[in-house]
Write a protein that holds these residues in place. Structure first.
Motif, PDB file in Angstrom:
ATOM      1  N   PHE A   1       5.333   1.225  -0.262  1.00 37.17           N
ATOM      2  CA  PHE A   1       6.653   1.343  -0.863  1.00 37.17           C
ATOM      3  C   PHE A   1       7.250   2.711  -0.545  1.00 37.17           C
ATOM      4  O   PHE A   1       6.549   3.725  -0.561  1.00 37.17           O
ATOM      5  CB  PHE A   1       6.564   1.152  -2.382  1.00 37.17           C
ATOM      6  CG  PHE A   1       6.374  -0.280  -2.803  1.00 37.17           C
ATOM      7  CD1 PHE A   1       7.463  -1.128  -2.909  1.00 37.17           C
ATOM      8  CD2 PHE A   1       5.106  -0.764  -3.082  1.00 37.17           C
ATOM      9  CE1 PHE A   1       7.302  -2.450  -3.295  1.00 37.17           C
ATOM     10  CE2 PHE A   1       4.928  -2.088  -3.468  1.00 37.17           C
ATOM     11  CZ  PHE A   1       6.022  -2.934  -3.568  1.00 37.17           C
ATOM     12  N   THR A   2       8.561   2.720  -0.268  1.00 39.84           N
ATOM     13  CA  THR A   2       9.278   3.973  -0.041  1.00 39.84           C
ATOM     14  C   THR A   2       9.670   4.570  -1.386  1.00 39.84           C
ATOM     15  O   THR A   2       9.507   3.943  -2.434  1.00 39.84           O
ATOM     16  CB  THR A   2      10.537   3.734   0.803  1.00 39.84           C
ATOM     17  OG1 THR A   2      11.412   2.828   0.098  1.00 39.84           O
ATOM     18  CG2 THR A   2      10.185   3.129   2.147  1.00 39.84           C
ATOM     19  N   ASP A   3      10.207   5.791  -1.342  1.00 37.49           N
ATOM     20  CA  ASP A   3      10.566   6.477  -2.582  1.00 37.49           C
ATOM     21  C   ASP A   3      11.619   5.724  -3.387  1.00 37.49           C
ATOM     22  O   ASP A   3      11.668   5.832  -4.613  1.00 37.49           O
ATOM     23  CB  ASP A   3      11.080   7.887  -2.270  1.00 37.49           C
ATOM     24  CG  ASP A   3       9.971   8.807  -1.775  1.00 37.49           C
ATOM     25  OD1 ASP A   3       8.792   8.465  -2.012  1.00 37.49           O
ATOM     26  OD2 ASP A   3      10.282   9.831  -1.155  1.00 37.49           O
ATOM     27  N   ASP A   4      12.476   4.950  -2.717  1.00 39.64           N
ATOM     28  CA  ASP A   4      13.535   4.240  -3.445  1.00 39.64           C
ATOM     29  C   ASP A   4      13.165   2.794  -3.773  1.00 39.64           C
ATOM     30  O   ASP A   4      14.013   2.001  -4.186  1.00 39.64           O
ATOM     31  CB  ASP A   4      14.848   4.285  -2.661  1.00 39.64           C
ATOM     32  CG  ASP A   4      14.748   3.580  -1.318  1.00 39.64           C
ATOM     33  OD1 ASP A   4      13.656   3.082  -0.979  1.00 39.64           O
ATOM     34  OD2 ASP A   4      15.770   3.534  -0.611  1.00 39.64           O
ATOM     35  N   GLY A   5      11.894   2.418  -3.558  1.00 40.98           N
ATOM     36  CA  GLY A   5      11.452   1.085  -3.971  1.00 40.98           C
ATOM     37  C   GLY A   5      11.470   0.033  -2.897  1.00 40.98           C
ATOM     38  O   GLY A   5      11.162  -1.131  -3.178  1.00 40.98           O
TER      39      GLY A   5
END
Length: 548
Positions: free
Chosen positions: A220-224
């Motif tokens: 998962f990336t930092d923004d979901g």
């Protein structure tokens, strides 16, 4: 056949360009293994590639040309090279993804047109998607011959990142709220509402989870959102890259004269016997100026600003930045400069310069020719790749960011070498230039060894009666202009019979930077004749006198 040869002869501007075309054409006619073909920047690879593709398509082959981005596709489709190489009866179409169209019916019609064309131009990402979907996306991966242009960008695959991500918005649109990576991917693959690009990205991520390797990571990336990060992302194209009927074209496939780095990053095994690097013995002239400045300091920004202002006084200036933030910061300090916007190509930005002499452009190492001839190129910061973060871990985009920087720097200096008689000064204002010194092509090594610059005319406190002259100017002038008198045409047996004549005498001008446009090669007799008048005769007047 003879008529075709004559047509090709008039199409190409140099023997080097024609030779590049011939190598690619031979491989297209009888592919033996993947072709890795490197051609010096300014050689005119685009026209050579298009001419070969058009001919093959006219013979019934279905060709796909892959570029790293849609902006580069726009440039190619609108280029003079495209119009010059088009053939009657050969359709050329650019393929665009569904997100470019408001109505599904419009995209369906566009897709059908692109798939029917003899030459399809698409992104490298589209080829990855099509391969993963078994040719059901746009059919590019099933074509007879594939050409990857600007192929040096494939190893770090910055342009592919958006197609290896599933954004938070895409997950929310499908109603997927899973916090487990595998569960979220399974939900995307199973959902028939998912767009082709999103489903292909999910399938690629599932493959990576099923076959764990040190060079790939899913999370998962930092923004979901979900992302697949490859330290060797070019290996997403490994199956296609090892087909015999495929060519990788670029000005910068090699590092230190070898293509091993590119082959490793792409997972390429054997390469064609036609593979190699074509570099003209003479094509343009460069001088280099370097500065040991620490980046991201006020002193550095001020030095870059002053460098650009001084360069503007003698010619056009291209300032190459690795980020739009730095480009904007410099634009604020240089109110008369044109700054490339994030949504336009470098060529488009150059076309709107108007009276401005300076263009500040992010990532100007990539792309097709600009309509401006650059006399100065300013590099404020060496273009190393920035890291990315996935699941809280910092990941390198490429195993060797130094090699990426070397490739980009080679392309940067190529911006000043768009014609055989080009003369350009490269200014590097980053102390890390020592880490990428290998970016200079062999034919410019002598100029690089004199990288402080051709500074002449500085008065000596001990010898006040003469002006100092840099011997590097003589060596560079003989290499560039040739070893014959430019006035009478005399070719001596030894170089010592030739002089380098300053068209604007050094003794009159104080300290200054000399370019190859400021000097001429003359025999001793013509040199004395030139100085028989004050000011000295112009080269044109001298030629008129000695040739009458």
């Amino acid at each position: 056949m003879r008529a075709q040869a004559n047509d090709l002869h008039s199409l190409f501007r140099s023997a080097d360009q024609a030779n590049f075309h011939a190598v690619l054409a031979r491989h297209m006619a009888a592919p033996d293994a993947p072709l890795l073909l490197e051609g010096s920047t300014g050689l005119g690879k685009t026209r050579a590639v298009l001419a070969a593709a058009m001919h093959a398509a006219s013979e019934g082959q279905r060709i796909a040309i892959a570029l790293p981005s849609h902006q580069l596709i726009d440039q190619l489709m609108a280029s003079s090279d495209m119009s010059a190489t088009r053939r009657p009866g050969v359709a050329v179409a650019a393929f665009r993804p569904a997100r470019w169209f408001e109505r599904p019916a419009d995209h369906k019609a566009h897709r059908a047109e692109a798939m029917a064309a003899g030459v399809m131009v698409c992104t490298s990402a589209a080829l990855i998607i099509d391969q993963r979907l078994g040719g059901a996306y746009n059919g590019a991966s099933t074509r007879d011959y594939l050409i990857f242009d600007e192929a040096d960008q494939l190893p770090d695959a910055a342009a592919l990142q958006s197609d290896r991500e599933i954004t938070t918005a895409a997950l929310q649109a499908l109603g997927i709220n899973a916090t487990d990576t595998a569960a979220a991917l399974a939900a995307v693959v199973a959902d028939t509402r998912a767009e082709s690009e999103v489903r292909a990205a999910a399938l690629l991520m599932q493959d990576a989870l099923a076959e764990p390797a040190w060079y790939q990571r899913v999370g998962f990336t930092d923004d979901g959102g979900l992302a697949l990060h490859h330290q060797l992302p070019g290996r997403l194209l490994r199956k296609l890259a090892n087909r015999p009927a495929v060519a990788f074209i670029s000005a910068t496939l090699s590092v230190a004269g070898r293509m091993d780095d590119f082959k490793r990053a792409m997972g390429i095994g054997e390469q064609s016997a036609h593979s190699g690097s074509l570099e003209p013995a003479r094509h343009g002239a460069l001088t280099f100026r370097v500065s040991d400045l620490q980046v991201d300091t006020e002193a550095w920004l001020e030095a870059v600003t002053q460098c650009v202002r001084q360069a503007e006084a003698t010619g056009t200036v291209l300032v190459v930045t690795p980020s739009h933030a730095l480009a904007r910061a410099l634009g604020e300090r240089l109110p008369g400069a044109t700054v490339r916007q994030a949504d336009e190509t470098v060529s488009a930005a150059a076309a709107r310069m108007g009276p401005s002499r300076t263009l500040v452009a992010t990532a100007a190492w990539a792309g097709l020719d600009t309509p401006v001839i650059w006399q100065h190129i300013v590099v404020p910061r060496i273009p190393f790749e920035r890291p990315v973060v996935i699941d809280g871990h910092t990941e390198s985009r490429y195993v060797d960011t130094r090699n990426t920087a070397v490739r980009r720097m080679r392309q940067v200096i190529g911006r000043g070498l768009r014609s055989p008689d080009a003369v350009c000064t490269v200014h590097i204002l980053d102390e890390r230039w020592k880490q990428v010194a290998g970016f200079v092509p062999e034919r410019f090594r002598a100029a690089w060894q004199q990288r402080i610059g051709f500074t002449e005319g500085a008065r000596s406190e001990l010898v006040l009666s003469r002006a100092e002259r840099d011997p590097a100017v003589r060596r560079a002038a003989l290499a560039h202009h040739g070893r014959r008198c430019m006035a009478c045409g005399f070719t001596p047996r030894v170089d010592s019979q030739l002089d380098v004549h300053h068209l604007n005498p050094v003794a009159d001008g104080g300290e200054r930077v000399t370019t190859l446009a400021d000097v001429a090669v003359l025999c001793a007799n013509c040199h004395r004749l030139a100085h028989s008048e004050q000011p000295p005769m112009t080269l044109e007047a001298l030629r008129s006198l000695v040739q009458d």
